[in-house]
Write a protein that holds these residues in place. Structure first.
Motif, PDB file in Angstrom:
ATOM      1  N   UNK A 173       0.823  -1.207   0.000  1.00  0.00           N
ATOM      2  CA  UNK A 173       0.000   0.000   0.000  1.00  0.00           C
ATOM      3  C   UNK A 173       0.861   1.263   0.000  1.00  0.00           C
ATOM      4  N   UNK A 174       1.896   1.251   0.838  1.00  0.00           N
ATOM      5  CA  UNK A 174       2.781   2.425   0.906  1.00  0.00           C
ATOM      6  C   UNK A 174       3.476   2.665  -0.430  1.00  0.00           C
ATOM      7  N   UNK A 175       3.880   1.597  -1.085  1.00  0.00           N
ATOM      8  CA  UNK A 175       4.529   1.746  -2.388  1.00  0.00           C
ATOM      9  C   UNK A 175       3.611   2.460  -3.377  1.00  0.00           C
ATOM     10  N   UNK A 176       2.361   2.025  -3.403  1.00  0.00           N
ATOM     11  CA  UNK A 176       1.422   2.619  -4.355  1.00  0.00           C
ATOM     12  C   UNK A 176       1.070   4.048  -3.961  1.00  0.00           C
ATOM     13  N   UNK A 177       0.896   4.279  -2.651  1.00  0.00           N
ATOM     14  CA  UNK A 177       0.529   5.619  -2.182  1.00  0.00           C
ATOM     15  C   UNK A 177       1.581   6.659  -2.543  1.00  0.00           C
ATOM     16  N   UNK A 178       2.839   6.265  -2.517  1.00  0.00           N
ATOM     17  CA  UNK A 178       3.907   7.251  -2.731  1.00  0.00           C
ATOM     18  C   UNK A 178       4.494   7.209  -4.135  1.00  0.00           C
ATOM     19  N   UNK A 179       3.986   6.325  -4.983  1.00  0.00           N
ATOM     20  CA  UNK A 179       4.497   6.282  -6.359  1.00  0.00           C
ATOM     21  C   UNK A 179       3.900   7.416  -7.176  1.00  0.00           C
ATOM     22  N   UNK A 180       4.750   8.119  -7.894  1.00  0.00           N
ATOM     23  CA  UNK A 180       4.304   9.187  -8.774  1.00  0.00           C
ATOM     24  C   UNK A 180       4.847   8.939 -10.175  1.00  0.00           C
ATOM     25  N   UNK A 181       3.941   8.663 -11.098  1.00  0.00           N
ATOM     26  CA  UNK A 181       4.338   8.476 -12.493  1.00  0.00           C
ATOM     27  C   UNK A 181       4.254   9.837 -13.152  1.00  0.00           C
ATOM     28  N   UNK A 208      -7.157  -0.833  -3.981  1.00  0.00           N
ATOM     29  CA  UNK A 208      -8.452  -0.980  -3.325  1.00  0.00           C
ATOM     30  C   UNK A 208      -8.743  -2.416  -2.929  1.00  0.00           C
ATOM     31  N   UNK A 209      -7.961  -3.358  -3.465  1.00  0.00           N
ATOM     32  CA  UNK A 209      -8.197  -4.768  -3.146  1.00  0.00           C
ATOM     33  C   UNK A 209      -7.329  -5.280  -1.999  1.00  0.00           C
ATOM     34  N   UNK A 210      -6.288  -4.533  -1.641  1.00  0.00           N
ATOM     35  CA  UNK A 210      -5.287  -5.055  -0.698  1.00  0.00           C
ATOM     36  C   UNK A 210      -5.876  -5.356   0.672  1.00  0.00           C
ATOM     37  N   UNK A 211      -6.616  -4.415   1.239  1.00  0.00           N
ATOM     38  CA  UNK A 211      -7.124  -4.606   2.602  1.00  0.00           C
ATOM     39  C   UNK A 211      -8.021  -5.833   2.715  1.00  0.00           C
ATOM     40  N   UNK A 212      -8.710  -6.177   1.654  1.00  0.00           N
ATOM     41  CA  UNK A 212      -9.648  -7.296   1.707  1.00  0.00           C
ATOM     42  C   UNK A 212      -9.012  -8.658   1.508  1.00  0.00           C
ATOM     43  N   UNK A 213      -7.713  -8.698   1.235  1.00  0.00           N
ATOM     44  CA  UNK A 213      -7.050  -9.981   0.985  1.00  0.00           C
ATOM     45  C   UNK A 213      -6.526 -10.585   2.282  1.00  0.00           C
ATOM     46  N   UNK A 214      -6.518 -11.933   2.361  1.00  0.00           N
ATOM     47  CA  UNK A 214      -6.047 -12.611   3.555  1.00  0.00           C
ATOM     48  C   UNK A 214      -5.157 -13.787   3.178  1.00  0.00           C
ATOM     49  N   UNK A 215      -4.636 -14.465   4.191  1.00  0.00           N
ATOM     50  CA  UNK A 215      -3.699 -15.558   3.929  1.00  0.00           C
ATOM     51  C   UNK A 215      -4.360 -16.697   3.156  1.00  0.00           C
ATOM     52  N   UNK A 216      -5.609 -16.964   3.450  1.00  0.00           N
ATOM     53  CA  UNK A 216      -6.286 -18.061   2.744  1.00  0.00           C
ATOM     54  C   UNK A 216      -6.283 -17.819   1.234  1.00  0.00           C
ATOM     55  N   UNK A 217      -6.476 -16.571   0.842  1.00  0.00           N
ATOM     56  CA  UNK A 217      -6.460 -16.262  -0.586  1.00  0.00           C
ATOM     57  C   UNK A 217      -5.054 -16.406  -1.172  1.00  0.00           C
TER      58      UNK A 217
END
Length: 979
Positions: free
Chosen positions: A888-896, A923-932
């Motif tokens: 998440x941090x990588x995406x938040x601070x990436x500037x193209x 937007x999908x990161x928070x909803x992912x878990x180890x089972x997935x």
């Protein structure tokens, strides 16, 4: 963690002192936020130099281009400072400073501490024991106690903390005069970062030492397999018979690697890791007043103490050529090296910088025009390595077909003779200055360039010479022809070292033997209270920025060609591209034609004059061919846009066939092909392509000897003349408005009424692995390199989020499952990774790729370890949470930004997308878990057949062992390369 690579003298990398910076560049003093700092007037970086009360140097440069900060923490101690009987010590210590302190990296320090002390005592005994049987007994004790100690250790907790705060590029390097620790952090992680670093250097614990030591052994073995490194070390040893530049290998000798002493390492740390010998450097998006106050608060505990600098006696002059030979499997080459004044000799450094560019600048240097442009050798280069006490000036070359290395030597030295006679145009110096200024504009955009430049100044002079670094480009214009000639005649005589890299067996290689190591605990789920404290520290959220291709890219047309445009609002640079929808898969001759263009004349200019013209206006052009497109790029200063574009258009339209140049190019191509068959990296790339695609693959899709022989100069020139008639997109990034840029291109770039239809493209299909197979190629090497390859389903954008998280968790970094298990726990490799690789085009298939590079005698253990992970995914909820937060941090601070916006859009189009896929992933990161993650692993990696591509010496491994993994197919170099 890697050793610092040898780099050539480049812009802002040469520390200077003296009286060049007059008037325009002067040291000044200012106070802000309660702290006094020094700065240099007209410094484009606006660097602030602070010295804290305890002597710690802090250097800050603000750059608001993106919400990230490049950080470096360095100490002025490297292999020069190693004790004579413990070479490699500084580099050992670099590795150990990732292991934590009593407050992090430990489950229970009170129980771990006595075991760490016992291990230290055992290594002291081991270091002093000479009887082989007794040594094995002591090492068995070390291994046993280390296993117990590891139960209280938390492996990679430093890496987990950094990943959790969104750091990238976690690394360090050791070189002759420095050890530097590197992080690229989000701008909102300053407090977390400085808290971790202050603790890291407070009182490091040398835990998990014997497994980390094994990683250093593997790093040494990689060096033994690197002919270029062997040439470099041989050259330095001959140039510096008494100075530690040549007498102490940074990574250490095999003898010393086998006999480490933790107490001596601790003494080194206590001696050199003191504030008056260290610097904190930061470049990026931050408030300097806040940062300096925070650094002072965090690092104020450090106590200064006197540091004795390495100050050797001067080297005796070299009075006659010193000849050395290095043997190995790679292609032959030659290196000529002169010992010259160090970086602190300001005038000498300045002149040498100019000389380096006169000899080679990529376009109009003596080597560029007289050697490379005329194809007199396979390739030739020149450059300077700037160190504090001495510099090294080198001439390098590779022979073409039928040419001896001595003939290459004579050609290289001949260019020095031209320099020494002053037979060059003095106007070239002005062009050099203009091109360096162009480079300065480009480097200012990059935090990494800024930080490395500032740290280099600290290492060489504690920052005292920054005014001369800033003035460097301006001062180049003051260098006279007489000074250049005098310098060349003074330093470039028969006082050189010449190293012949010969093809053959290196009989001097000492392999580091495999020790008996019991895998240790890594305690993945454990977290120290310190890590929890860092994770809970507040951080102002950084809002991600998505590209809106419809708004961020403006479009227009010129004739029947689409124009894509993004404005440069920062400076006067432009980049213009013609992106043609035709590539090497459409015509195998296209790459040859693109390379041929640089050797062609027109009815108006010779090839040499064309190079000079571009260099004089500080612009350049390049034609590059990929599988499915060919890109012409024209770059430089906007004020010379019309000249540069018009010149390229003239060349592509009016270039004339030259059979002599083609014959030379064919000869060099054949020699290059032969050399590739000797190169480990090229062989492995071809082996992997074979594993992915089969016998017919993109790597070996090459012109056959018969096809090459049949090509004429007219054939290639016709291809070049036809290129502008194919469908293409025009891309502009620069300061002009869209209308202005479009009008300028329209008057300079001629378009056909209708585009020519491109030849049908050859297609390549990825193989389907239905059973285990081993592809093996023999190579004379110490290590064994193993890749696991499996192709899977076609691209599906819906999988992008889970793939990103899986790669981060499983095998994408130093905190990943793969790295922790294979390197940290089992000490089976220096380098290892695994990831699920996405294709770049809609309809193409994913590929799983895993890698381990290990000693040959560890291969079976390494393969077993990776197979266990591929089949059974270990669970660590804490590690998964770290991976999610870091992603998440990588995406938040990436500037193209800049033209990257346009190329992001083109990449999305190839995948069938019209929006920024990062938004969907985020937007999908928070909803992912180890089972997935486990479900993904089980579905696509576990218990699947793989193709193993293995490069190793058949003298060091057993073919019967390979048969355990699958049916073995031994590939010849002809099968791999296609010629």
């Amino acid at each position: 963690m890697s050793l610092k690579r040898v780099v050539l003298l480049c812009l802002l990398a040469c520390s200077l002192q003296g009286a060049f910076a007059q008037g325009k560049f002067q040291w000044k003093e200012a106070t802000s936020g309660g702290y006094t700092y020094k700065y240099v007037t007209n410094d484009p970086m606006k660097a602030r130099f602070y010295t804290l009360k305890n002597g710690l140097t802090v250097i800050l440069s603000v750059n608001k281009k993106e919400p990230r900060i490049q950080t470096l923490i360095g100490t002025r101690a490297g292999s020069n400072n190693d004790p004579k009987d413990h070479t490699g010590l500084a580099h050992y210590l670099e590795h150990l400073l990732f292991k934590g302190t009593e407050n992090f990296g430990s489950l229970d320090w009170s129980k771990e501490k006595p075991l760490i002390n016992e291990i230290s005592d055992l290594y002291d005994t081991y270091n002093k024991t000479t009887d082989p049987t007794a040594r094995k007994a002591v090492y068995h004790q070390i291994d046993s106690v280390s296993g117990v100690a590891a139960k209280y250790a938390i492996a990679n907790e430093y890496d987990k903390m950094m990943a959790g705060m969104g750091a990238q590029g976690t690394n360090a390097h050791t070189w002759v005069e420095e050890t530097i620790y590197e992080e690229d952090i989000p701008s909102n992680a300053i407090d977390k970062y400085l808290t971790v670093q202050a603790e890291r250097f407070r009182d490091p614990v040398f835990r998990l030492f014997h497994t980390e030591l094994e990683a250093v052994y593997e790093e040494k073995n990689r060096g033994l397999d690197n002919d270029g490194r062997k040439v470099y070390e041989t050259m330095l040893a001959a140039l510096f018979p008494t100075h530690n530049y040549g007498q102490q290998s940074t990574i250490g000798t095999v003898e010393h690697l086998k006999n480490p002493n933790l107490k001596v390492i601790r003494d080194f740390y206590n001696t050199y890791y003191v504030p008056n010998n260290m610097a904190v450097v930061m470049a990026g998006d931050f408030d300097p007043d806040y940062v300096i106050k925070t650094i002072d608060n965090q690092f104020g505990y450090m106590k200064s103490k006197p540091v004795k600098e390495y100050n050797p006696a001067p080297e005796a002059p070299i009075k006659a050529p010193i000849v050395k030979e290095v043997y190995g499997p790679d292609a032959e080459s030659i290196e000529i090296a002169f010992r010259t004044p160090g970086a602190l000799d300001t005038k000498a450094s300045l002149i040498q910088g100019v000389i380096s560019a006169i000899l080679q600048n990529g376009k109009a240097g003596l080597l560029d025009l007289n050697i490379n442009k005329q194809q007199k050798v396979l390739n030739a280069s020149a450059g300077a390595l700037s160190l504090k006490d001495y510099s090294v000036f080198t001439l390098s070359g590779k022979a073409k077909q039928g040419q001896t290395l001595d003939e290459v030597k004579n050609l290289l030295l001949g260019q020095l003779d031209i320099l020494k006679k002053g037979e060059f145009d003095e106007k070239l110096v002005k062009a050099i200055v203009n091109n360096y200024k162009l480079g300065e504009l480009q480097s200012l955009e990059k935090n990494g360039d800024r930080a490395n430049s500032m740290m280099d100044a600290f290492i060489k002079s504690k920052g005292k010479n920054w005014a001369f670094d800033v003035a460097y480009v301006d001062d180049m214009s003051t260098v006279t022809k007489k000074e250049i000639v005098d310098y060349a005649n003074k330093y470039f005589g028969n006082n050189y070292v010449i190293v012949y890299k010969r093809k053959g067996e290196d009989k001097d290689i000492q392999k580091v033997e495999k020790p008996a190591i019991t895998p240790v605990e890594v305690n993945r789920e454990a977290q120290s209270p310190f890590l929890i404290k860092i994770a809970e520290m507040p951080a102002t959220p950084v809002k991600p920025q998505w590209l809106d291709y419809q708004k961020d890219i403006q479009k227009s047309t010129i004739g029947n060609a689409e124009v894509m445009y993004v404005q440069n609002k920062d400076n006067s640079l432009f980049r213009l591209y013609y992106r043609f929808d035709v590539g090497s898969w459409n015509d195998k001759k296209l790459p040859l034609a693109a390379g041929y263009l640089q050797f062609l004349s027109t009815d108006k200019y010779t090839a040499e004059q064309i190079s000079k013209e571009f260099y004089n206006i500080a612009c350049s052009f390049n034609v590059s061919t990929s599988n499915d497109n060919t890109v012409v790029s024209i770059t430089g200063l906007q004020e010379n846009f019309d000249k540069a574009v018009a010149l390229f258009e003239h060349i592509i339209t009016n270039c004339k066939p030259n059979e002599e140049a083609l014959a030379a190019l064919k000869g060099r191509l054949l020699k290059g092909r032969a050399d590739n068959k000797l190169n480990k990296g090229a062989i492995m790339k071809g082996l992997n392509n074979y594993a992915i695609y089969g016998a017919k693959n993109p790597f070996n899709y090459q012109l056959s000897q018969r096809e090459l022989d049949a090509i004429t100069a007219t054939d290639l020139v016709n291809i070049l003349h036809t290129l502008p008639t194919y469908k293409h997109t025009i891309i502009y990034w620069g300061p002009k408005s869209l209308d202005e840029a479009t009008a300028d291109v329209k008057k300079l770039h001629t378009l056909p009424a209708t585009f020519t239809t491109a030849p049908a493209a050859t297609t390549f299909s990825k193989s389907t692995q239905d059973k285990n197979q081993v592809l093996f190629t023999n190579y004379d090497m110490v290590q064994t390199e193993v890749n696991w390859i499996r192709n899977d389903d076609a691209y599906d954008p819906a999988k992008t989020g889970i793939i990103s998280l899986f790669n981060s968790y499983f095998g994408g970094g130093m905190g990943s499952i793969v790295f922790q298990t294979i390197r940290e726990s089992k000490a089976l490799a220096y380098s290892t990774y695994a990831y699920y690789m996405s294709p770049d085009k809609k309809g193409e298939r994913y590929t799983t790729m895993a890698y381990v590079g290990s000693q040959a005698d560890k291969m079976n253990d390494a393969v077993t370890a990776m197979n266990e992970l591929l089949n059974d995914l270990p669970r660590s909820d804490k590690l998964l949470a770290t991976a999610k937060e870091g992603l998440k941090q990588d995406i938040e601070t990436e500037r193209i930004t800049n033209d990257g916006i346009i190329f992001s859009y083109i990449a999305a189009q190839k995948l069938g997308l019209n929006t920024d896929i990062r938004k969907q992933v985020y937007e999908s990161i928070d909803g992912m878990n180890f089972d997935q993650v486990k479900q993904f692993h089980d579905q696509y990696l576990a218990k699947k057949p793989y193709t193993y591509s293995i490069l190793a010496s058949e003298n060091k491994i057993s073919i019967d062992d390979l048969k355990k993994y699958g049916e073995v197919k031994k590939l010849s170099l002809e099968e791999i390369f296609g010629y």
